[in-house]
Design a protein around this motif. Structure first.
Motif, PDB file in Angstrom:
ATOM      1  N   TYR A 141       0.848  -1.208   0.000  1.00 58.36           N
ATOM      2  CA  TYR A 141       0.000   0.000   0.000  1.00 58.36           C
ATOM      3  C   TYR A 141       0.875   1.246   0.000  1.00 58.36           C
ATOM      4  CZ  TYR A 141      -3.550   3.345   1.646  1.00 58.36           C
ATOM      5  OH  TYR A 141      -4.380   4.430   1.782  1.00 58.36           O
ATOM      6  N   LEU A 142       1.884   1.249   0.855  1.00 59.55           N
ATOM      7  CA  LEU A 142       2.773   2.398   0.963  1.00 59.55           C
ATOM      8  C   LEU A 142       3.482   2.659  -0.362  1.00 59.55           C
ATOM      9  CD1 LEU A 142       3.283   4.201   3.411  1.00 59.55           C
ATOM     10  CD2 LEU A 142       5.329   2.861   3.906  1.00 59.55           C
ATOM     11  N   LYS A 143       3.896   1.583  -1.028  1.00 57.74           N
ATOM     12  CA  LYS A 143       4.569   1.723  -2.331  1.00 57.74           C
ATOM     13  C   LYS A 143       3.624   2.302  -3.378  1.00 57.74           C
ATOM     14  CE  LYS A 143       7.209   1.209  -5.917  1.00 57.74           C
ATOM     15  NZ  LYS A 143       8.316   2.163  -6.182  1.00 57.74           N
ATOM     16  N   LEU A 144       2.404   1.805  -3.437  1.00 58.36           N
ATOM     17  CA  LEU A 144       1.471   2.200  -4.494  1.00 58.36           C
ATOM     18  C   LEU A 144       0.842   3.565  -4.240  1.00 58.36           C
ATOM     19  CD1 LEU A 144      -0.470  -1.121  -5.167  1.00 58.36           C
ATOM     20  CD2 LEU A 144       1.502  -0.218  -6.415  1.00 58.36           C
ATOM     21  N   PHE A 145       0.499   3.861  -2.988  1.00 53.60           N
ATOM     22  CA  PHE A 145      -0.344   5.027  -2.704  1.00 53.60           C
ATOM     23  C   PHE A 145       0.275   6.051  -1.761  1.00 53.60           C
ATOM     24  CE2 PHE A 145      -3.060   1.240  -3.394  1.00 53.60           C
ATOM     25  CZ  PHE A 145      -3.588   1.608  -4.625  1.00 53.60           C
ATOM     26  N   GLY A 146       1.451   5.744  -1.225  1.00 56.59           N
ATOM     27  CA  GLY A 146       2.088   6.682  -0.323  1.00 56.59           C
ATOM     28  C   GLY A 146       1.429   6.721   1.044  1.00 56.59           C
ATOM     29  N   SER A 147       1.833   7.696   1.852  1.00 53.17           N
ATOM     30  CA  SER A 147       1.395   7.738   3.250  1.00 53.17           C
ATOM     31  C   SER A 147       0.360   8.809   3.531  1.00 53.17           C
ATOM     32  CB  SER A 147       2.602   7.962   4.161  1.00 53.17           C
ATOM     33  OG  SER A 147       3.253   9.181   3.824  1.00 53.17           O
ATOM     34  N   SER A 148      -0.105   9.494   2.512  1.00 53.73           N
ATOM     35  CA  SER A 148      -1.132  10.513   2.730  1.00 53.73           C
ATOM     36  C   SER A 148      -2.366   9.874   3.362  1.00 53.73           C
ATOM     37  CB  SER A 148      -1.507  11.174   1.405  1.00 53.73           C
ATOM     38  OG  SER A 148      -2.546  12.097   1.586  1.00 53.73           O
ATOM     39  N   GLY A 149      -2.838  10.463   4.437  1.00 53.18           N
ATOM     40  CA  GLY A 149      -4.012   9.918   5.105  1.00 53.18           C
ATOM     41  C   GLY A 149      -3.702   8.829   6.112  1.00 53.18           C
ATOM     42  N   ILE A 150      -2.414   8.513   6.318  1.00 51.27           N
ATOM     43  CA  ILE A 150      -2.041   7.507   7.327  1.00 51.27           C
ATOM     44  C   ILE A 150      -1.415   8.225   8.516  1.00 51.27           C
ATOM     45  CG2 ILE A 150      -0.734   5.430   7.862  1.00 51.27           C
ATOM     46  CD1 ILE A 150      -0.624   4.811   4.908  1.00 51.27           C
ATOM     47  N   GLN A 151      -2.082   8.185   9.644  1.00 54.57           N
ATOM     48  CA  GLN A 151      -1.564   8.829  10.855  1.00 54.57           C
ATOM     49  C   GLN A 151      -0.553   7.944  11.565  1.00 54.57           C
ATOM     50  OE1 GLN A 151      -4.125  11.392  13.169  1.00 54.57           O
ATOM     51  NE2 GLN A 151      -3.750  10.119  14.979  1.00 54.57           N
ATOM     52  N   ASN A 152      -0.895   6.654  11.706  1.00 60.96           N
ATOM     53  CA  ASN A 152      -0.004   5.695  12.361  1.00 60.96           C
ATOM     54  C   ASN A 152       0.170   4.477  11.462  1.00 60.96           C
ATOM     55  OD1 ASN A 152       0.117   7.170  14.913  1.00 60.96           O
ATOM     56  ND2 ASN A 152      -2.006   6.513  15.187  1.00 60.96           N
ATOM     57  N   PHE A 153       1.395   4.014  11.377  1.00 63.18           N
ATOM     58  CA  PHE A 153       1.722   2.859  10.547  1.00 63.18           C
ATOM     59  C   PHE A 153       2.427   1.857  11.453  1.00 63.18           C
ATOM     60  CE2 PHE A 153       3.860   0.493   7.156  1.00 63.18           C
ATOM     61  CZ  PHE A 153       2.931   0.522   6.130  1.00 63.18           C
ATOM     62  N   LEU A 154       1.709   0.791  11.823  1.00 67.08           N
ATOM     63  CA  LEU A 154       2.231  -0.190  12.780  1.00 67.08           C
ATOM     64  C   LEU A 154       2.524  -1.508  12.075  1.00 67.08           C
ATOM     65  CD1 LEU A 154       2.834  -1.308  15.630  1.00 67.08           C
ATOM     66  CD2 LEU A 154       0.368  -1.738  15.876  1.00 67.08           C
ATOM     67  N   LEU A 155       3.768  -1.946  12.181  1.00 69.76           N
ATOM     68  CA  LEU A 155       4.171  -3.269  11.710  1.00 69.76           C
ATOM     69  C   LEU A 155       4.228  -4.172  12.935  1.00 69.76           C
ATOM     70  CD1 LEU A 155       6.866  -2.044   9.203  1.00 69.76           C
ATOM     71  CD2 LEU A 155       4.843  -3.386   8.577  1.00 69.76           C
ATOM     72  N   ASP A 156       3.189  -4.975  13.108  1.00 71.89           N
ATOM     73  CA  ASP A 156       2.998  -5.788  14.305  1.00 71.89           C
ATOM     74  C   ASP A 156       3.528  -7.197  14.071  1.00 71.89           C
ATOM     75  OD1 ASP A 156       2.113  -6.994  16.636  1.00 71.89           O
ATOM     76  OD2 ASP A 156       0.015  -7.082  16.016  1.00 71.89           O
TER      77      ASP A 156
END
Length: 500
Positions: free
Chosen positions: A199-214
């Motif tokens: 998702y990050l590769k295709l659409f970037g981080s706009s609109g993502i407040q927190n990005f958690l790799l659990d």
């Protein structure tokens, strides 16, 4: 005529825009970004024509056992393992036949998975299904930030994570619309890390407040790479230790050893393994899993090209390889750049990594510090990990001198080499993704996902949650690991540097 038509169209657009303006809702001011928990591997069963096909149902498993057991007994007497594979391979493949993919990595059958389009409070059968893993995550989040702000994204784990990321984009847009929020929290659990990184590769981080790799597999899983490269090994003693990791009862653990059950079974397994591994991969493992793009997303960098050369044909599987290469080189190997760009754009980045267990004991990676499934080095984004039971030597020096101490109190982890040393937490003694419902570990996840806009959580933000913690299943407590001097915080080596 054209001028009149233009005026009419312009008026219609103006009126439509005015209507949208009048009826537009102001953005929700609750202060909590809605959460999308992205599922790990096979959290929810796959179905075909309304029947569960993965995990394989009991009747299909029993049919497979019936096809394997007689030739296995015969081979145990004759030692003719080639005859065993000739007879057993078709039965094993049949167990998984409904979920097979073709040479291009597309599903052969119209397999479906249960969607969860509404907020998670609409699915009590799911969130009440288990008190660990993703169910515990969403159940705890419901009680913490409200069920109408928690969503669960399920996907077909066999397929290309790039395609699944496109579906996640539609899902996320719908969540924003339903909750009236412009920013979200994305939490990728285990294999879900491959989807949110895509998702990050295709659409970037706009609109993502927190990005958690659990405990995410965003850098691969050594076990999967070993298997697809046919790098197979088995060691009985590690198999015993691995099994004991699941035994939470001291009396039962003693019984298993005292009765000699392992002593009787392990040699039989070793004999079977040695007799079949030459053909097991090519005639069972590859036909089932080698055409699934999702499985390849779990292969790490060190094993990728070797496994690809062993399992795939460059001409026959050209379309599949194109998909795999894009994910591997544009997403997995570009992960640090993608995450740093997101951080620069204002997204809070957080990683959790469990440790302290042996891996599945059938490949050389069995000694890796592990959460029973994913290697700690991978889920942490690059920590140096000592082999289990073999801490760093007394003269070991932190690999990256960045101003803070990132060596664990038990001298098993050096987090200075992680992609984000300041934003990566390690939990010793917790199995993959568990974070049991009602435990302090579950509360830790809630603290992470509630980070506000521009409120990057780090390993110094909360004295309860330093970089290295210990979990106790009996009490549910999550406690800071203590250093030899009794302290639990990471001392500053050189305050002038300001950290990593």
């Amino acid at each position: 005529m054209k001028k009149t038509l233009s005026i009419i169209v312009a008026a219609a657009i103006l009126l439509g825009s005015s209507a949208l303006f009048v009826f537009a809702r102001p953005e929700c001011d609750c202060g909590i970004a809605p959460l999308i928990v992205v599922s790990g591997f096979a959290t929810v069963p796959l179905s075909l024509d309304g029947e569960q096909v993965f995990a394989p149902p009991v009747d299909r498993i029993l049919r497979g056992v019936a096809g394997v057991l007689p030739p296995l007994i015969k081979a145990g007497l004759t030692k003719d393992w080639d005859e065993f594979i000739d007879s057993a391979a078709p039965a094993l493949i049949d167990v998984f036949e409904p979920i097979l993919c073709d040479k291009n990595g597309d599903s052969i059958h119209s397999v479906s998975m249960q969607p969860f389009p509404l907020s998670i409070d609409n699915y009590p059968d799911f969130y009440n299904g288990d008190d660990v893993d993703e169910q515990a995550f969403v159940k705890t989040a419901m009680e913490t930030i409200g069920g109408d702000h928690v969503y669960f994204f399920n996907y077909d784990w066999r397929l290309d994570p790039i395609d699944n990321a496109r579906k996640l984009k539609d899902f996320a847009d719908n969540v924003k619309s339903e909750t009236n929020h412009s920013r979200l929290t994305l939490a990728g659990c285990s294999m879900g890390g491959t989807v949110i990184m895509s998702y990050l590769k295709l659409f970037g981080s706009s609109g993502i407040q927190n990005f958690l790799l659990d405990n995410a597999a965003f850098q691969g899983v050594a076990l999967v790479g070993d298997l697809l490269a046919l790098d197979l090994e088995f060691e009985g003693e590690i198999a015993v230790r691995y099994t004991h990791q699941f035994v939470q009862n001291d009396l039962l653990a003693w019984f298993l050893r005292a009765t000699g059950l392992f002593d009787a079974v392990i040699p039989l397994v070793e004999t079977l393994y040695e007799g079949t591994r030459g053909r097991l991969g090519a005639e069972v493992l590859y036909p089932i899993f080698a055409h699934m793009p999702g499985m390849w997303s779990l292969v790490g960098h060190e094993q990728y090209e070797r496994a690809k050369a062993a399992a795939l044909d460059s001409e026959i599987n050209a379309e599949l390889i194109k998909k795999l290469d894009f994910y591997h080189y544009e997403v997995q190997q570009n992960a640090e750049n993608l995450l740093k760009k997101a951080k620069k754009n204002g997204t809070n980045i957080m990683l959790t990594s469990n440790r302290g267990y042996y891996g599945i004991p059938i490949t050389p990676s069995r000694y890796n510090n592990n959460d029973i499934l994913i290697d700690t080095v991978n889920s942490s984004g690059g920590a140096v990990c000592a082999p289990l039971g073999q801490p760093f030597a007394d003269d070991y020096i932190q690999a990256v001198k960045c101003g803070h101490n990132h060596i664990s109190p038990d001298r098993m982890i050096d987090a200075s080499t992680c992609m984000f040393p300041e934003y990566t937490w390690f939990v010793n003694g917790m199995k993959h993704l568990d974070y049991p419902y009602g435990s302090e570990a579950a509360e830790f996840l809630m603290w992470l996902i509630q980070a506000g806009k521009g409120e990057q959580r780090n390993i110094f933000s909360n004295e309860k949650y330093p970089q290295f913690m210990q979990f106790d299943y009996g009490s549910g407590k999550l406690t800071p690991m203590a250093y030899a001097d009794g302290g639990v915080f990471l001392e500053v080596i050189n305050p002038a540097t300001g950290g990593c």
